[in-house]
Write an enzyme that holds these catalytic residues in place. Structure first.
Site, mmCIF file in Angstrom:
data_model
loop_
_atom_site.group_PDB
_atom_site.id
_atom_site.type_symbol
_atom_site.label_atom_id
_atom_site.label_comp_id
_atom_site.label_asym_id
_atom_site.label_seq_id
_atom_site.Cartn_x
_atom_site.Cartn_y
_atom_site.Cartn_z
ATOM 1 N N HIS A 20 0.927 -0.636 -0.092
ATOM 2 C CA HIS A 20 -0.017 -0.062 -0.220
ATOM 3 C C HIS A 20 0.876 1.099 0.437
ATOM 4 C CE1 HIS A 20 -3.232 2.892 2.011
ATOM 5 N NE2 HIS A 20 -3.442 2.294 1.158
ATOM 6 N N ASP A 28 6.890 5.698 -21.910
ATOM 7 C CA ASP A 28 7.876 5.763 -23.041
ATOM 8 C C ASP A 28 8.095 5.434 -23.053
ATOM 9 O OD1 ASP A 28 8.718 7.981 -22.554
ATOM 10 O OD2 ASP A 28 7.529 9.070 -22.600
ATOM 11 N N HIS A 90 7.409 18.370 -15.818
ATOM 12 C CA HIS A 90 8.006 16.985 -16.017
ATOM 13 C C HIS A 90 9.089 16.458 -15.489
ATOM 14 C CE1 HIS A 90 9.120 14.142 -18.555
ATOM 15 N NE2 HIS A 90 10.039 14.483 -19.719
ATOM 16 N N TYR A 112 5.871 12.327 -23.600
ATOM 17 C CA TYR A 112 4.713 12.655 -21.867
ATOM 18 C C TYR A 112 3.574 11.647 -21.715
ATOM 19 C CZ TYR A 112 7.204 17.147 -21.767
ATOM 20 O OH TYR A 112 8.514 18.691 -21.557
ATOM 21 N N ALA A 113 3.948 10.463 -22.339
ATOM 22 C CA ALA A 113 2.809 9.391 -22.007
ATOM 23 C C ALA A 113 3.743 8.692 -20.785
ATOM 24 C CB ALA A 113 2.921 8.274 -23.240
ATOM 25 N N ASN A 114 3.663 9.415 -19.894
ATOM 26 C CA ASN A 114 4.330 8.347 -18.664
ATOM 27 C C ASN A 114 3.644 9.105 -17.283
ATOM 28 O OD1 ASN A 114 6.683 8.367 -19.820
ATOM 29 N ND2 ASN A 114 6.707 10.420 -19.888
#
EC number: 5.4.99.62
Length: 123
Positions: A20, A28, A90, A112-114
């Protein structure tokens, strides 16, 4: 052999170790990942697998209670994240990677596909 769900043994092991509030990321193929953070590299070629394919495979396997994305993350990536989202720069997102249990590297080529996910609890 497993009948269903995730087949990648490194990914299965990494998910089973999560507790937890532990954090982990889906990234990316261009995101710089700190050397000490475990990388589960699923990238085959540019675009395979996509961020969406990986996230869809993960959703039935993990409990998530929050996420972090960077400013500039495309709306289609944001829409895939079914939890409360914190938006940071970022640079802040990259700094938070140092605390992740692991990062899953996809073949995604969208900038920015993170997403950093915070593990929830199933009970």
């Amino acid at each position: 052999m497993k009948k269903s769900g995730l087949l990648n043994p490194d990914l299965c092991y990494a998910i089973a170790r999560l507790g937890h509030t532990d954090t982990w990321a889906v990234a990316d193929c261009g995101l710089p990942i700190p050397e000490h953070v475990e990388i589960i590299d699923l990238a085959l070629v540019f675009g395979i697998p996509t961020f969406e394919q990986v996230l869809n495979a993960l959703k039935p396997e993990v409990v998530v209670e929050g996420a972090v994305i960077a400013e500039g993350t495309p709306e289609r990536i944001r829409e895939m994240v079914d939890t409360d989202v914190e938006v940071v720069t970022h640079e802040e997102l990259k700094a938070q990677l140092a605390e992740c249990a692991f990062v899953i590297r996809t073949g995604e080529t969208t900038a920015y596909a993170n997403v950093i996910f915070k593990s929830g609890v199933a009970f």
